[in-house]
Design a protein around this motif. Structure first.
Motif, mmCIF file in Angstrom:
data_model
loop_
_atom_site.group_PDB
_atom_site.id
_atom_site.type_symbol
_atom_site.label_atom_id
_atom_site.label_comp_id
_atom_site.label_asym_id
_atom_site.label_seq_id
_atom_site.Cartn_x
_atom_site.Cartn_y
_atom_site.Cartn_z
ATOM 1 N N PRO A 126 0.838 -1.204 0.000
ATOM 2 C CA PRO A 126 0.000 0.000 0.000
ATOM 3 C C PRO A 126 0.871 1.250 0.000
ATOM 4 O O PRO A 126 1.993 1.241 0.512
ATOM 5 C CB PRO A 126 -0.786 -0.111 1.318
ATOM 6 N N VAL A 127 0.367 2.313 -0.583
ATOM 7 C CA VAL A 127 1.059 3.597 -0.591
ATOM 8 C C VAL A 127 0.114 4.646 -0.008
ATOM 9 O O VAL A 127 -1.059 4.696 -0.368
ATOM 10 C CB VAL A 127 1.479 4.016 -2.020
ATOM 11 N N LEU A 128 0.642 5.460 0.915
ATOM 12 C CA LEU A 128 -0.133 6.534 1.524
ATOM 13 C C LEU A 128 0.455 7.859 1.054
ATOM 14 O O LEU A 128 1.635 8.140 1.282
ATOM 15 C CB LEU A 128 -0.077 6.426 3.046
ATOM 16 N N ILE A 129 -0.357 8.670 0.379
ATOM 17 C CA ILE A 129 0.099 9.955 -0.154
ATOM 18 C C ILE A 129 -0.449 11.057 0.731
ATOM 19 O O ILE A 129 -1.668 11.228 0.843
ATOM 20 C CB ILE A 129 -0.355 10.153 -1.610
ATOM 21 N N LEU A 130 0.456 11.781 1.380
ATOM 22 C CA LEU A 130 0.068 12.824 2.323
ATOM 23 C C LEU A 130 0.519 14.181 1.790
ATOM 24 O O LEU A 130 1.660 14.328 1.356
ATOM 25 C CB LEU A 130 0.718 12.575 3.688
ATOM 26 N N GLY A 131 -0.360 15.164 1.839
ATOM 27 C CA GLY A 131 0.048 16.486 1.375
ATOM 28 C C GLY A 131 -1.133 17.414 1.246
ATOM 29 O O GLY A 131 -2.297 16.991 1.306
ATOM 30 N N PRO A 132 -0.863 18.701 1.052
ATOM 31 C CA PRO A 132 -1.938 19.687 0.937
ATOM 32 C C PRO A 132 -2.839 19.404 -0.259
ATOM 33 O O PRO A 132 -2.429 18.747 -1.223
ATOM 34 C CB PRO A 132 -1.179 21.015 0.762
ATOM 35 N N SER A 133 -4.054 19.921 -0.219
ATOM 36 C CA SER A 133 -4.977 19.775 -1.340
ATOM 37 C C SER A 133 -4.402 20.446 -2.574
ATOM 38 O O SER A 133 -3.764 21.500 -2.491
ATOM 39 C CB SER A 133 -6.327 20.408 -0.994
ATOM 40 N N GLY A 134 -4.617 19.808 -3.717
ATOM 41 C CA GLY A 134 -4.207 20.411 -4.972
ATOM 42 C C GLY A 134 -2.780 20.153 -5.383
ATOM 43 O O GLY A 134 -2.303 20.731 -6.361
ATOM 44 N N ASN A 246 -4.086 15.822 8.676
ATOM 45 C CA ASN A 246 -2.986 15.417 9.550
ATOM 46 C C ASN A 246 -3.455 14.176 10.315
ATOM 47 O O ASN A 246 -4.162 14.284 11.318
ATOM 48 C CB ASN A 246 -2.618 16.549 10.511
ATOM 49 N N LEU A 247 -3.077 12.995 9.834
ATOM 50 C CA LEU A 247 -3.616 11.763 10.416
ATOM 51 C C LEU A 247 -3.132 11.529 11.839
ATOM 52 O O LEU A 247 -3.858 10.953 12.656
ATOM 53 C CB LEU A 247 -3.242 10.563 9.535
ATOM 54 N N SER A 248 -1.915 11.970 12.166
ATOM 55 C CA SER A 248 -1.437 11.789 13.535
ATOM 56 C C SER A 248 -2.299 12.575 14.511
ATOM 57 O O SER A 248 -2.611 12.101 15.619
ATOM 58 C CB SER A 248 0.027 12.206 13.660
ATOM 59 N N ALA A 255 -10.303 10.208 16.017
ATOM 60 C CA ALA A 255 -11.111 10.271 14.802
ATOM 61 C C ALA A 255 -10.579 9.377 13.697
ATOM 62 O O ALA A 255 -11.232 9.210 12.667
ATOM 63 C CB ALA A 255 -11.195 11.716 14.300
ATOM 64 N N PHE A 256 -9.376 8.816 13.888
ATOM 65 C CA PHE A 256 -8.821 7.912 12.877
ATOM 66 C C PHE A 256 -8.137 6.759 13.593
ATOM 67 O O PHE A 256 -7.403 6.959 14.563
ATOM 68 C CB PHE A 256 -7.824 8.641 11.972
ATOM 69 N N ARG A 257 -8.372 5.566 13.095
ATOM 70 C CA ARG A 257 -7.848 4.361 13.737
ATOM 71 C C ARG A 257 -6.346 4.231 13.498
ATOM 72 O O ARG A 257 -5.880 4.274 12.353
ATOM 73 C CB ARG A 257 -8.549 3.116 13.188
ATOM 74 N N SER A 258 -5.599 4.014 14.573
ATOM 75 C CA SER A 258 -4.149 3.858 14.428
ATOM 76 C C SER A 258 -3.804 2.565 13.694
ATOM 77 O O SER A 258 -2.838 2.512 12.932
ATOM 78 C CB SER A 258 -3.470 3.879 15.808
ATOM 79 N N ARG A 263 -1.626 0.056 8.793
ATOM 80 C CA ARG A 263 -1.869 -0.888 7.685
ATOM 81 C C ARG A 263 -1.647 -0.209 6.334
ATOM 82 O O ARG A 263 -1.136 -0.821 5.395
ATOM 83 C CB ARG A 263 -3.310 -1.425 7.770
ATOM 84 N N LEU A 264 -2.008 1.073 6.252
ATOM 85 C CA LEU A 264 -1.853 1.822 5.005
ATOM 86 C C LEU A 264 -0.453 2.401 4.843
ATOM 87 O O LEU A 264 0.044 2.566 3.729
ATOM 88 C CB LEU A 264 -2.870 2.969 4.936
ATOM 89 N N ASN A 265 0.194 2.726 5.964
ATOM 90 C CA ASN A 265 1.428 3.496 5.941
ATOM 91 C C ASN A 265 2.665 2.601 5.808
ATOM 92 O O ASN A 265 3.571 2.656 6.619
ATOM 93 C CB ASN A 265 1.530 4.359 7.204
ATOM 94 N N VAL A 266 2.676 1.781 4.754
ATOM 95 C CA VAL A 266 3.873 0.989 4.466
ATOM 96 C C VAL A 266 4.890 1.879 3.747
ATOM 97 O O VAL A 266 6.060 1.939 4.102
ATOM 98 C CB VAL A 266 3.514 -0.241 3.613
#
Length: 409
Positions: A126-134, A246-248, A255-258, A263-266
Protein backbone atom coordinates in the motif's frame (compact mmCIF):
# COMPACT_ATOMS: atom_id res chain seq x y z
CA UNK A 1 20.46 -11.00 -23.29
CA UNK A 2 22.85 -9.20 -20.98
CA UNK A 3 25.65 -11.35 -19.57
CA UNK A 4 24.96 -12.43 -15.95
CA UNK A 5 26.88 -10.26 -13.50
CA UNK A 6 27.42 -9.44 -9.84
CA UNK A 7 26.28 -6.07 -8.55
CA UNK A 8 28.77 -5.37 -5.76
CA UNK A 9 27.29 -3.23 -2.99
CA UNK A 10 29.81 -0.92 -1.40
CA UNK A 11 30.50 2.78 -1.09
CA UNK A 12 30.85 2.84 -4.89
CA UNK A 13 28.42 0.28 -6.27
CA UNK A 14 29.83 -1.47 -9.34
CA UNK A 15 29.03 -4.45 -11.52
CA UNK A 16 31.31 -7.31 -12.54
CA UNK A 17 30.45 -9.65 -15.46
CA UNK A 18 30.46 -13.32 -14.49
CA UNK A 19 32.79 -15.71 -16.28
CA UNK A 20 32.50 -19.50 -16.34
CA UNK A 21 34.66 -19.74 -13.23
CA UNK A 22 35.24 -17.07 -10.56
CA UNK A 23 36.89 -17.37 -7.15
CA UNK A 24 36.26 -14.88 -4.32
CA UNK A 25 38.82 -14.27 -1.57
CA UNK A 26 41.91 -12.43 -0.33
CA UNK A 27 44.41 -14.30 -2.49
CA UNK A 28 45.85 -12.21 -5.32
CA UNK A 29 44.96 -15.02 -7.75
CA UNK A 30 41.23 -14.64 -7.01
CA UNK A 31 39.17 -13.11 -9.80
CA UNK A 32 37.22 -11.11 -7.20
CA UNK A 33 39.59 -10.00 -4.48
CA UNK A 34 38.64 -8.64 -1.05
CA UNK A 35 41.12 -7.37 1.52
CA UNK A 36 38.96 -7.68 4.66
CA UNK A 37 40.33 -9.72 7.57
CA UNK A 38 37.16 -11.85 7.83
CA UNK A 39 37.58 -13.10 4.25
CA UNK A 40 39.51 -16.33 3.68
CA UNK A 41 42.27 -16.54 1.06
CA UNK A 42 40.00 -18.65 -1.15
CA UNK A 43 36.58 -17.99 0.31
CA UNK A 44 34.01 -19.06 -2.29
CA UNK A 45 33.65 -19.96 -5.95
CA UNK A 46 30.97 -19.21 -8.55
CA UNK A 47 30.93 -21.40 -11.66
CA UNK A 48 28.66 -21.89 -14.62
CA UNK A 49 26.86 -25.24 -14.85
CA UNK A 50 24.46 -26.57 -17.48
CA UNK A 51 21.54 -25.66 -15.19
CA UNK A 52 22.80 -22.23 -14.08
CA UNK A 53 25.39 -20.59 -11.84
CA UNK A 54 26.46 -22.50 -8.72
CA UNK A 55 28.11 -20.84 -5.71
CA UNK A 56 30.22 -23.06 -3.43
CA UNK A 57 31.82 -22.21 -0.09
CA UNK A 58 35.50 -23.23 -0.03
CA UNK A 59 35.61 -24.16 3.67
CA UNK A 60 35.89 -20.50 4.63
CA UNK A 61 36.30 -19.52 8.27
CA UNK A 62 33.30 -17.19 8.40
CA UNK A 63 30.99 -18.82 5.86
CA UNK A 64 29.24 -17.89 2.64
CA UNK A 65 25.63 -16.67 2.80
CA UNK A 66 22.87 -16.45 0.19
CA UNK A 67 19.85 -14.43 1.26
CA UNK A 68 21.17 -14.61 4.85
CA UNK A 69 21.25 -18.43 4.84
CA UNK A 70 24.68 -20.06 5.26
CA UNK A 71 25.34 -22.44 2.39
CA UNK A 72 27.85 -25.06 1.34
CA UNK A 73 26.65 -24.75 -2.25
CA UNK A 74 23.56 -23.36 -3.95
CA UNK A 75 22.27 -22.49 -7.39
CA UNK A 76 21.81 -18.74 -7.77
CA UNK A 77 18.56 -17.09 -8.79
CA UNK A 78 18.16 -13.58 -10.20
CA UNK A 79 18.24 -11.07 -7.34
CA UNK A 80 19.89 -13.37 -4.77
CA UNK A 81 22.01 -11.48 -2.21
CA UNK A 82 25.43 -13.06 -1.59
CA UNK A 83 27.40 -12.16 1.54
CA UNK A 84 31.02 -12.99 2.34
CA UNK A 85 32.29 -11.34 5.50
CA UNK A 86 30.80 -7.84 5.48
CA UNK A 87 30.71 -7.64 1.68
CA UNK A 88 27.41 -8.01 -0.16
CA UNK A 89 26.68 -8.50 -3.84
CA UNK A 90 23.57 -9.25 -5.90
CA UNK A 91 23.45 -11.93 -8.57
CA UNK A 92 21.87 -10.45 -11.70
CA UNK A 93 20.93 -13.12 -14.25
CA UNK A 94 19.35 -10.61 -16.63
CA UNK A 95 19.47 -6.90 -17.31
CA UNK A 96 18.00 -4.78 -14.56
CA UNK A 97 14.55 -3.45 -15.37
CA UNK A 98 14.07 0.26 -15.84
CA UNK A 99 12.85 1.79 -12.61
CA UNK A 100 12.38 5.35 -13.78
CA UNK A 101 9.10 7.01 -12.82
CA UNK A 102 7.11 8.98 -15.42
CA UNK A 103 6.79 12.04 -13.16
CA UNK A 104 9.79 14.36 -12.91
CA UNK A 105 10.61 17.60 -11.13
CA UNK A 106 13.27 20.28 -11.53
CA UNK A 107 13.33 20.51 -7.74
CA UNK A 108 16.20 18.22 -6.75
CA UNK A 109 14.75 17.13 -3.40
CA UNK A 110 11.30 16.31 -4.76
CA UNK A 111 12.73 14.65 -7.88
CA UNK A 112 14.83 12.33 -5.70
CA UNK A 113 11.68 11.18 -3.94
CA UNK A 114 9.77 10.79 -7.21
CA UNK A 115 12.42 8.55 -8.72
CA UNK A 116 12.26 6.12 -5.80
CA UNK A 117 8.64 5.51 -6.81
CA UNK A 118 9.78 3.56 -9.88
CA UNK A 119 10.75 0.75 -7.51
CA UNK A 120 7.71 1.29 -5.27
CA UNK A 121 5.34 0.96 -8.22
CA UNK A 122 6.52 -2.58 -8.93
CA UNK A 123 5.61 -3.81 -5.44
CA UNK A 124 2.19 -4.73 -4.06
CA UNK A 125 2.61 -2.62 -0.91
CA UNK A 126 0.00 0.00 0.00
CA UNK A 127 1.06 3.60 -0.59
CA UNK A 128 -0.13 6.53 1.52
CA UNK A 129 0.10 9.95 -0.15
CA UNK A 130 0.07 12.82 2.32
CA UNK A 131 0.05 16.49 1.38
CA UNK A 132 -1.94 19.69 0.94
CA UNK A 133 -4.98 19.78 -1.34
CA UNK A 134 -4.21 20.41 -4.97
CA UNK A 135 -0.64 19.03 -4.99
CA UNK A 136 -1.38 16.29 -7.52
CA UNK A 137 -1.89 13.29 -5.24
CA UNK A 138 -4.25 11.76 -7.80
CA UNK A 139 -1.66 12.18 -10.57
CA UNK A 140 0.93 10.35 -8.44
CA UNK A 141 -1.55 7.53 -7.76
CA UNK A 142 -2.28 7.18 -11.48
CA UNK A 143 1.45 7.13 -12.31
CA UNK A 144 2.06 4.43 -9.67
CA UNK A 145 -0.65 2.31 -11.27
CA UNK A 146 0.65 2.83 -14.82
CA UNK A 147 4.19 1.87 -13.73
CA UNK A 148 3.05 -1.28 -11.92
CA UNK A 149 2.51 -4.88 -12.97
CA UNK A 150 -1.21 -4.12 -12.64
CA UNK A 151 -1.17 -1.44 -15.35
CA UNK A 152 -3.31 -3.57 -17.68
CA UNK A 153 -5.98 -3.76 -14.97
CA UNK A 154 -8.45 -1.03 -13.99
CA UNK A 155 -7.64 2.09 -11.97
CA UNK A 156 -10.58 2.97 -9.74
CA UNK A 157 -10.77 6.17 -7.72
CA UNK A 158 -13.16 6.78 -4.82
CA UNK A 159 -13.41 10.14 -3.04
CA UNK A 160 -14.16 9.16 0.54
CA UNK A 161 -15.31 12.68 1.46
CA UNK A 162 -17.85 13.05 -1.34
CA UNK A 163 -20.44 10.49 -0.23
CA UNK A 164 -22.53 9.80 2.86
CA UNK A 165 -21.61 6.89 5.15
CA UNK A 166 -24.34 4.66 3.69
CA UNK A 167 -23.38 5.42 0.12
CA UNK A 168 -19.62 5.12 0.65
CA UNK A 169 -20.00 1.61 2.06
CA UNK A 170 -21.98 0.59 -1.01
CA UNK A 171 -19.49 2.43 -3.23
CA UNK A 172 -16.56 0.51 -1.75
CA UNK A 173 -18.04 -2.94 -1.11
CA UNK A 174 -21.11 -3.05 -3.36
CA UNK A 175 -24.62 -4.16 -2.35
CA UNK A 176 -27.24 -6.79 -3.11
CA UNK A 177 -30.71 -6.12 -4.39
CA UNK A 178 -33.12 -5.01 -1.64
CA UNK A 179 -30.41 -4.35 0.97
CA UNK A 180 -31.67 -0.77 1.40
CA UNK A 181 -34.20 1.61 -0.11
CA UNK A 182 -33.22 2.25 -3.72
CA UNK A 183 -31.13 -0.91 -4.08
CA UNK A 184 -33.14 -2.21 -7.05
CA UNK A 185 -30.40 -4.53 -8.29
CA UNK A 186 -27.06 -6.03 -7.27
CA UNK A 187 -24.15 -3.63 -7.67
CA UNK A 188 -20.39 -4.20 -7.65
CA UNK A 189 -18.36 -1.90 -5.42
CA UNK A 190 -14.99 -0.31 -6.14
CA UNK A 191 -13.07 -3.28 -4.69
CA UNK A 192 -14.68 -5.57 -7.24
CA UNK A 193 -14.54 -3.05 -10.09
CA UNK A 194 -10.79 -2.61 -9.48
CA UNK A 195 -10.09 -6.37 -9.46
CA UNK A 196 -6.65 -7.03 -10.92
CA UNK A 197 -5.81 -3.34 -10.77
CA UNK A 198 -5.45 -0.44 -8.35
CA UNK A 199 -7.96 1.15 -5.97
CA UNK A 200 -7.25 4.78 -5.10
CA UNK A 201 -8.96 5.91 -1.89
CA UNK A 202 -8.80 9.70 -2.00
CA UNK A 203 -9.35 11.75 1.17
CA UNK A 204 -9.13 8.63 3.36
CA UNK A 205 -8.91 10.94 6.40
CA UNK A 206 -12.59 11.83 5.96
CA UNK A 207 -13.79 8.24 6.20
CA UNK A 208 -16.13 7.64 9.15
CA UNK A 209 -14.68 5.78 12.14
CA UNK A 210 -17.12 2.86 11.81
CA UNK A 211 -16.32 2.37 8.15
CA UNK A 212 -12.59 2.50 8.90
CA UNK A 213 -12.99 -0.76 10.82
CA UNK A 214 -14.67 -2.44 7.84
CA UNK A 215 -11.97 -1.16 5.51
CA UNK A 216 -9.26 -2.48 7.84
CA UNK A 217 -10.86 -5.95 7.83
CA UNK A 218 -11.05 -5.86 4.04
CA UNK A 219 -7.35 -5.02 3.77
CA UNK A 220 -6.19 -7.54 6.36
CA UNK A 221 -8.30 -10.44 5.09
CA UNK A 222 -8.28 -9.57 1.38
CA UNK A 223 -12.03 -9.97 1.28
CA UNK A 224 -15.16 -7.82 1.44
CA UNK A 225 -18.83 -8.32 2.18
CA UNK A 226 -21.29 -6.34 0.03
CA UNK A 227 -24.03 -4.49 1.92
CA UNK A 228 -26.86 -6.94 2.61
CA UNK A 229 -24.87 -10.01 1.50
CA UNK A 230 -24.42 -13.17 3.58
CA UNK A 231 -21.03 -14.20 2.20
CA UNK A 232 -17.61 -12.65 1.67
CA UNK A 233 -15.84 -12.09 -1.65
CA UNK A 234 -12.08 -12.42 -2.12
CA UNK A 235 -10.40 -9.27 -3.41
CA UNK A 236 -7.44 -8.65 -5.70
CA UNK A 237 -6.46 -4.96 -5.59
CA UNK A 238 -3.47 -2.79 -4.79
CA UNK A 239 -4.42 0.06 -2.42
CA UNK A 240 -3.23 3.64 -2.74
CA UNK A 241 -4.70 6.10 -0.24
CA UNK A 242 -4.37 9.87 0.04
CA UNK A 243 -5.42 12.67 2.35
CA UNK A 244 -4.67 16.30 3.12
CA UNK A 245 -5.56 15.66 6.76
CA UNK A 246 -2.99 15.42 9.55
CA UNK A 247 -3.62 11.76 10.42
CA UNK A 248 -1.44 11.79 13.53
CA UNK A 249 -3.62 14.57 14.97
CA UNK A 250 -6.79 12.73 13.99
CA UNK A 251 -5.49 9.60 15.73
CA UNK A 252 -4.84 11.61 18.92
CA UNK A 253 -8.37 13.03 18.68
CA UNK A 254 -9.82 9.52 18.31
CA UNK A 255 -11.11 10.27 14.80
CA UNK A 256 -8.82 7.91 12.88
CA UNK A 257 -7.85 4.36 13.74
CA UNK A 258 -4.15 3.86 14.43
CA UNK A 259 -4.30 0.23 13.20
CA UNK A 260 -5.70 1.36 9.84
CA UNK A 261 -3.02 4.04 9.64
CA UNK A 262 -0.24 1.51 10.16
CA UNK A 263 -1.87 -0.89 7.69
CA UNK A 264 -1.85 1.82 5.01
CA UNK A 265 1.43 3.50 5.94
CA UNK A 266 3.87 0.99 4.47
CA UNK A 267 5.24 3.54 1.99
CA UNK A 268 4.56 7.27 2.33
CA UNK A 269 4.84 9.93 -0.35
CA UNK A 270 4.57 13.61 0.59
CA UNK A 271 4.24 15.91 -2.46
CA UNK A 272 5.29 19.46 -1.54
CA UNK A 273 3.13 22.53 -2.02
CA UNK A 274 3.63 24.36 -5.32
CA UNK A 275 5.43 27.28 -3.65
CA UNK A 276 8.13 24.82 -2.51
CA UNK A 277 8.78 23.56 -6.05
CA UNK A 278 8.64 26.74 -8.08
CA UNK A 279 11.34 25.30 -10.35
CA UNK A 280 8.42 23.44 -12.01
CA UNK A 281 6.11 26.44 -12.24
CA UNK A 282 6.66 27.46 -15.86
CA UNK A 283 6.48 23.89 -17.16
CA UNK A 284 3.18 23.33 -15.31
CA UNK A 285 1.80 26.66 -16.52
CA UNK A 286 2.73 25.96 -20.14
CA UNK A 287 1.22 22.46 -20.02
CA UNK A 288 -2.15 23.86 -18.89
CA UNK A 289 -1.91 26.81 -21.26
CA UNK A 290 -1.28 24.57 -24.29
CA UNK A 291 -4.32 22.41 -23.51
CA UNK A 292 -6.57 25.46 -23.02
CA UNK A 293 -5.01 27.58 -25.79
CA UNK A 294 -4.05 30.47 -23.56
CA UNK A 295 -1.00 32.74 -24.03
CA UNK A 296 0.68 34.55 -21.13
CA UNK A 297 2.96 37.55 -21.47
CA UNK A 298 6.38 37.64 -19.83
CA UNK A 299 5.10 40.18 -17.30
CA UNK A 300 2.07 38.02 -16.51
CA UNK A 301 4.27 34.99 -15.80
CA UNK A 302 6.56 37.07 -13.59
CA UNK A 303 3.51 38.26 -11.61
CA UNK A 304 2.16 34.72 -11.25
CA UNK A 305 5.48 33.56 -9.82
CA UNK A 306 5.06 36.02 -6.94
CA UNK A 307 1.72 34.49 -5.96
CA UNK A 308 1.95 32.01 -3.03
CA UNK A 309 -0.50 29.48 -4.56
CA UNK A 310 -2.32 28.27 -1.45
CA UNK A 311 -4.45 26.05 -3.72
CA UNK A 312 -1.31 24.57 -5.31
CA UNK A 313 -1.36 22.99 -8.78
CA UNK A 314 -5.17 22.81 -8.79
CA UNK A 315 -5.35 26.57 -8.22
CA UNK A 316 -2.94 27.14 -11.12
CA UNK A 317 -5.03 24.95 -13.42
CA UNK A 318 -8.20 26.79 -12.36
CA UNK A 319 -6.57 30.16 -13.09
CA UNK A 320 -5.64 29.07 -16.63
CA UNK A 321 -9.19 27.77 -17.11
CA UNK A 322 -10.59 31.15 -16.01
CA UNK A 323 -8.23 32.91 -18.40
CA UNK A 324 -9.47 30.73 -21.28
CA UNK A 325 -13.11 31.42 -20.39
CA UNK A 326 -12.88 35.16 -19.64
CA UNK A 327 -10.27 36.28 -22.17
CA UNK A 328 -10.42 33.89 -25.16
CA UNK A 329 -7.89 34.54 -27.94
CA UNK A 330 -6.20 37.28 -25.88
CA UNK A 331 -2.67 37.33 -24.56
CA UNK A 332 -2.91 37.37 -20.76
CA UNK A 333 -1.13 40.41 -19.29
CA UNK A 334 -0.33 41.51 -15.73
CA UNK A 335 -3.63 43.43 -15.66
CA UNK A 336 -5.53 40.28 -16.57
CA UNK A 337 -3.67 38.32 -13.87
CA UNK A 338 -4.83 40.73 -11.14
CA UNK A 339 -8.42 39.91 -12.11
CA UNK A 340 -7.80 36.17 -12.43
CA UNK A 341 -6.08 35.52 -9.08
CA UNK A 342 -8.25 33.96 -6.38
CA UNK A 343 -7.63 36.00 -3.22
CA UNK A 344 -9.84 33.96 -0.90
CA UNK A 345 -7.00 32.23 0.95
CA UNK A 346 -4.38 34.97 0.82
CA UNK A 347 -4.80 36.43 4.32
CA UNK A 348 -2.27 34.18 6.03
CA UNK A 349 -0.06 33.11 3.15
CA UNK A 350 0.61 35.97 0.74
CA UNK A 351 3.28 37.88 2.61
CA UNK A 352 5.17 34.98 4.12
CA UNK A 353 8.50 34.17 2.40
CA UNK A 354 8.86 30.56 1.25
CA UNK A 355 12.14 30.01 3.09
CA UNK A 356 10.50 30.98 6.39
CA UNK A 357 7.94 28.17 6.18
CA UNK A 358 8.99 25.19 8.32
CA UNK A 359 7.47 22.51 6.05
CA UNK A 360 10.05 22.95 3.28
CA UNK A 361 12.82 22.84 5.87
CA UNK A 362 11.48 19.57 7.23
CA UNK A 363 11.22 18.09 3.71
CA UNK A 364 14.83 19.03 3.01
CA UNK A 365 16.02 17.71 6.37
CA UNK A 366 14.28 14.36 5.88
CA UNK A 367 15.69 13.97 2.37
CA UNK A 368 19.22 14.60 3.69
CA UNK A 369 18.69 12.03 6.46
CA UNK A 370 17.28 9.54 3.94
CA UNK A 371 20.30 9.83 1.64
CA UNK A 372 22.81 9.78 4.53
CA UNK A 373 21.23 6.56 5.76
CA UNK A 374 21.40 4.97 2.30
CA UNK A 375 25.01 6.08 1.87
CA UNK A 376 26.06 5.13 5.42
CA UNK A 377 27.15 8.67 6.22
CA UNK A 378 29.17 9.23 3.04
CA UNK A 379 28.84 13.00 2.55
CA UNK A 380 30.25 13.08 -0.98
CA UNK A 381 27.75 10.52 -2.26
CA UNK A 382 24.92 12.21 -0.37
CA UNK A 383 25.76 15.61 -1.84
CA UNK A 384 25.83 14.07 -5.33
CA UNK A 385 22.48 12.34 -4.77
CA UNK A 386 20.90 15.60 -3.62
CA UNK A 387 22.45 17.66 -6.41
CA UNK A 388 24.25 20.10 -4.13
CA UNK A 389 27.92 20.97 -3.49
CA UNK A 390 29.50 19.16 -0.56
CA UNK A 391 30.09 22.53 1.14
CA UNK A 392 26.35 23.25 0.97
CA UNK A 393 25.57 19.85 2.47
CA UNK A 394 28.06 20.58 5.27
CA UNK A 395 26.24 23.86 6.01
CA UNK A 396 22.88 22.06 6.01
CA UNK A 397 24.18 19.44 8.47
CA UNK A 398 25.15 22.20 10.89
CA UNK A 399 21.90 24.11 10.33
CA UNK A 400 19.71 21.05 10.99
CA UNK A 401 22.00 19.79 13.78
CA UNK A 402 22.42 16.41 12.07
CA UNK A 403 25.05 14.21 13.72
CA UNK A 404 26.92 12.55 10.84
CA UNK A 405 28.48 9.90 13.13
CA UNK A 406 25.08 8.25 13.65
CA UNK A 407 24.99 7.18 10.00
CA UNK A 408 28.44 5.62 9.75
CA UNK A 409 28.59 1.86 10.09
Amino acid sequence: MQQPHLKILSENTKTLPLTDFMTLGKDTQCQLQFSSAEISDRHARIERKDTGFLIRDLRSATGTFVNDARIMEAYLQHGDVIRVGTHEMIFMATAETENSFPLKSRNDVWNQELQTLGNVAKTEFPVLILGPSGTGKDIIAQALHESSARSSGPFMSVNCSALSETLIESELFGHVKGSFTGAVSDRKGAFEAARGGTLFLDEIGDLSYSLQAKLLRALENNEIRPVGADRNIKTDVRIIAATHQNLSEKIKEGAFRSDLYFRLNVITVSPPALQFRMEDFEELLYSFARKMRVRFSYGAIARLKKHPWPGNIRELKNLVSRAAALFPKEQITEEHVERLIDRTLLETSEERPVNDIPVIKEIEKQMIIKRLTANRGNQRRTAQDLGMPKSTLHDRLKYYNIDITKFKV
